[in-house]
Design an enzyme around this catalytic site. Structure first.
Site, PDB file in Angstrom:
ATOM      1  N   HIS A   3      -9.747   1.479   4.261  1.00 63.69           N
ATOM      2  CA  HIS A   3      -8.492   1.595   4.955  1.00 63.69           C
ATOM      3  C   HIS A   3      -8.772   2.404   5.939  1.00 63.69           C
ATOM      4  O   HIS A   3      -9.662   3.580   5.878  1.00 63.69           O
ATOM      5  CB  HIS A   3      -7.348   1.987   4.119  1.00 63.69           C
ATOM      6  CG  HIS A   3      -5.978   2.127   4.699  1.00 63.69           C
ATOM      7  ND1 HIS A   3      -5.535   2.888   5.687  1.00 63.69           N
ATOM      8  CD2 HIS A   3      -5.152   1.097   4.627  1.00 63.69           C
ATOM      9  CE1 HIS A   3      -4.415   2.686   6.367  1.00 63.69           C
ATOM     10  NE2 HIS A   3      -4.073   1.424   5.680  1.00 63.69           N
TER      11      HIS A   3
ATOM     12  N   GLY B 224       2.701  -1.273   4.422  1.00 61.26           N
ATOM     13  CA  GLY B 224       2.804   0.242   3.846  1.00 61.26           C
ATOM     14  C   GLY B 224       4.203   0.722   3.952  1.00 61.26           C
ATOM     15  O   GLY B 224       4.919   0.598   2.798  1.00 61.26           O
ATOM     16  N   GLY B 225       4.764   1.157   4.877  1.00 61.27           N
ATOM     17  CA  GLY B 225       6.191   1.793   5.056  1.00 61.27           C
ATOM     18  C   GLY B 225       7.335   0.915   4.335  1.00 61.27           C
ATOM     19  O   GLY B 225       7.793   1.393   3.421  1.00 61.27           O
TER      20      GLY B 225
ATOM     21  N   GLU C  36      -6.309  -4.611  10.500  1.00 56.76           N
ATOM     22  CA  GLU C  36      -4.987  -3.738  10.839  1.00 56.76           C
ATOM     23  C   GLU C  36      -5.431  -3.023  11.939  1.00 56.76           C
ATOM     24  O   GLU C  36      -6.049  -1.827  11.852  1.00 56.76           O
ATOM     25  CB  GLU C  36      -5.039  -2.677   9.520  1.00 56.76           C
ATOM     26  CG  GLU C  36      -4.361  -3.212   8.428  1.00 56.76           C
ATOM     27  CD  GLU C  36      -3.777  -2.409   7.344  1.00 56.76           C
ATOM     28  OE1 GLU C  36      -2.775  -2.356   7.055  1.00 56.76           O
ATOM     29  OE2 GLU C  36      -4.499  -1.244   6.782  1.00 56.76           O
TER      30      GLU C  36
ATOM     31  N   SER D 237       2.824  -2.204  10.419  1.00 59.59           N
ATOM     32  CA  SER D 237       4.242  -2.281  10.711  1.00 59.59           C
ATOM     33  C   SER D 237       4.905  -3.543  10.518  1.00 59.59           C
ATOM     34  O   SER D 237       5.822  -4.291  11.110  1.00 59.59           O
ATOM     35  CB  SER D 237       4.517  -1.929  12.216  1.00 59.59           C
ATOM     36  OG  SER D 237       4.131  -0.618  12.410  1.00 59.59           O
TER      37      SER D 237
ATOM     38  N   ASN E 185       1.000  -1.209   0.121  1.00 60.92           N
ATOM     39  CA  ASN E 185       0.021  -0.053  -0.087  1.00 60.92           C
ATOM     40  C   ASN E 185       0.977   1.208  -0.042  1.00 60.92           C
ATOM     41  O   ASN E 185       1.408   1.595   0.976  1.00 60.92           O
ATOM     42  CB  ASN E 185      -0.931  -0.031   1.234  1.00 60.92           C
ATOM     43  CG  ASN E 185      -1.571   1.002   1.276  1.00 60.92           C
ATOM     44  OD1 ASN E 185      -1.887   2.206   0.297  1.00 60.92           O
ATOM     45  ND2 ASN E 185      -2.407   1.420   2.379  1.00 60.92           N
ATOM     46  N   TRP E 186       1.117   1.860  -1.206  1.00 60.57           N
ATOM     47  CA  TRP E 186       1.892   3.148  -1.201  1.00 60.57           C
ATOM     48  C   TRP E 186       1.392   4.246  -0.933  1.00 60.57           C
ATOM     49  O   TRP E 186       2.036   5.473  -0.810  1.00 60.57           O
ATOM     50  CB  TRP E 186       2.165   3.361  -2.778  1.00 60.57           C
ATOM     51  CG  TRP E 186       3.379   2.228  -3.088  1.00 60.57           C
ATOM     52  CD1 TRP E 186       3.949   1.303  -2.510  1.00 60.57           C
ATOM     53  CD2 TRP E 186       3.965   2.251  -4.624  1.00 60.57           C
ATOM     54  NE1 TRP E 186       5.041   0.704  -3.205  1.00 60.57           N
ATOM     55  CE2 TRP E 186       4.953   1.180  -4.526  1.00 60.57           C
ATOM     56  CE3 TRP E 186       3.947   2.879  -5.670  1.00 60.57           C
ATOM     57  CZ2 TRP E 186       5.636   0.664  -5.555  1.00 60.57           C
ATOM     58  CZ3 TRP E 186       4.645   2.370  -6.840  1.00 60.57           C
ATOM     59  CH2 TRP E 186       5.526   1.271  -6.712  1.00 60.57           C
ATOM     60  N   LYS E 187       0.002   4.120  -0.224  1.00 53.89           N
ATOM     61  CA  LYS E 187      -0.724   5.391   0.027  1.00 53.89           C
ATOM     62  C   LYS E 187      -0.281   6.667  -0.806  1.00 53.89           C
ATOM     63  O   LYS E 187      -0.260   6.572  -2.043  1.00 53.89           O
ATOM     64  CB  LYS E 187      -0.364   5.785   1.445  1.00 53.89           C
ATOM     65  CG  LYS E 187      -0.313   4.635   2.418  1.00 53.89           C
ATOM     66  CD  LYS E 187      -0.102   4.626   3.987  1.00 53.89           C
ATOM     67  CE  LYS E 187      -0.303   3.230   4.793  1.00 53.89           C
ATOM     68  NZ  LYS E 187      -0.429   3.568   6.000  1.00 53.89           N
TER      69      LYS E 187
ATOM     70  N   GLU F 152      -7.051   4.822   7.285  1.00 55.58           N
ATOM     71  CA  GLU F 152      -6.749   6.391   7.115  1.00 55.58           C
ATOM     72  C   GLU F 152      -7.872   6.837   6.448  1.00 55.58           C
ATOM     73  O   GLU F 152      -8.311   8.156   6.654  1.00 55.58           O
ATOM     74  CB  GLU F 152      -5.469   6.573   6.336  1.00 55.58           C
ATOM     75  CG  GLU F 152      -4.306   6.169   7.334  1.00 55.58           C
ATOM     76  CD  GLU F 152      -3.098   5.547   6.457  1.00 55.58           C
ATOM     77  OE1 GLU F 152      -3.007   5.586   5.285  1.00 55.58           O
ATOM     78  OE2 GLU F 152      -2.292   5.084   7.368  1.00 55.58           O
TER      79      GLU F 152
ATOM     80  N   GLY G  38       2.060   2.007  10.496  1.00 58.45           N
ATOM     81  CA  GLY G  38       3.060   3.312  10.823  1.00 58.45           C
ATOM     82  C   GLY G  38       3.868   3.602  11.948  1.00 58.45           C
ATOM     83  O   GLY G  38       4.253   4.381  12.172  1.00 58.45           O
TER      84      GLY G  38
HETATM   85  P1  PGA Z   1       2.418   0.170   7.612  1.00 60.57           P
HETATM   86  O1  PGA Z   1       1.026   0.740   7.198  1.00 60.57           O
HETATM   87  O2  PGA Z   1       3.110  -0.975   7.076  1.00 60.57           O
HETATM   88  O3  PGA Z   1       3.296   1.468   7.372  1.00 60.57           O
HETATM   89  O4  PGA Z   1       2.084   0.101   9.334  1.00 60.57           O
HETATM   90  C1  PGA Z   1       0.092  -0.522   6.743  1.00 60.57           C
HETATM   91  C2  PGA Z   1      -1.171   0.107   6.181  1.00 60.57           C
HETATM   92  O5  PGA Z   1      -1.489   1.200   6.636  1.00 60.57           O
HETATM   93  O6  PGA Z   1      -1.510  -0.654   5.381  1.00 60.57           O
END
Ligand code: PGA
Length: 215
Positions: free
Chosen positions: A89, A196-197, A138, A175, A9-11, A91, A144
């Site tokens: 998601h 994500g990250g 999640e 994470s 997930n590159w956001k 966010e 994150g």
């Molecule tokens: P993260 O993000 O790996 O940076 O914790 C995961 C996500 O939000 O899908």
């Protein structure tokens, strides 16, 4: 061995130029797992044209069909470019105030267009709309923060979620790193990870895929 999903997930990250250099540094390990890159809308056409070995996904879809919905991207438009879409998601629930009702319409649009849905669940009691194939659990505190959850506990939660609908795949997100990925994948009810990250760096993501399969 069980099928493994590794979803990036590159956001809201990466320009076309940055994506080009990510691709130059990335070699898909020849492993029997499904890798899906969920990129921003602005990169999907470019990525689609590269004819990559990975699958492509979007990070959101309009709850409406095509028509007078300024700024929205319809499922039909996405279907030309991707196979998958992330819906719900945390966010988007938090910053865009997406409601369960809106998310159900998004799932409906995605299914009608023939997209696969990766539905994110920030807590165990949330409604999972019909038609979802992949659910990603999640916990918000793990996203994150560098504080991933305990794999055994996540396995129990995901096992519970998977009971809600037949042939549902369950992912863990929050994470996930090249160092901890194997501890999640080895759990019997966890079918993969949403990253994500650690997906933003091509070398780290490649390493994560390698390590996921060594479990
Ligand atoms: P993260 O993000 O790996 O940076 O914790 C995961 C996500 O939000 O899908």
């Amino acid at each position: 061995m069980k099928p493994v999903y590794i979803v990036a997930n590159w956001k809201s990250n990466k320009t076309v130029a940055e994506t080009r250099s990510w691709l130059e540094s990335f070699t898909l390990p020849s492993k029997d797992c499904t890798v899906i890159i969920c990129a921003p809308f602005t990169l999907l056409h470019f990525l689609n044209e590269q004819k990559l070995q990975v699958h492509l996904g979007a990070q959101d879809v309009s709850p409406f069909g095509e028509g007078a919905y300024t700024g929205e991207v319809s499922a039909k438009q996405l279907k030309e470019l991707v196979e998958w879409v992330i819906i719900g998601h945390s966010e988007r629930r938090k910053y865009l105030k997406e409601s369960d009702e809106e998310l159900s319409f998004e799932v409906l649009q995605a299914k009608q267009a023939g997209l696969g849905v990766i539905f994110c669940v920030p807590d165990e009691n949330i409604h999972i709309p019909p038609g979802v194939e992949v659910v990603a659990y999640e916990p918000q505190d793990a996203i994150g923060t560098g504080k991933s959850e305990d794999p055994t506990r996540m396995n129990a939660v995901i096992a519970g979620l998977k009971k809600r609908s037949k042939s549902l795949y369950g992912l863990y997100g929050g994470s996930v790193t090249p160092q901890n990925v194997a501890s999640f994948i080895k759990e019997p009810s966890i079918d993969g990870v949403l990253v994500g990250g650690a997906s933003l760096d091509a070398v780290a993501f490649q390493q994560l895929i390698e390590n996921a399969y060594h479990s």
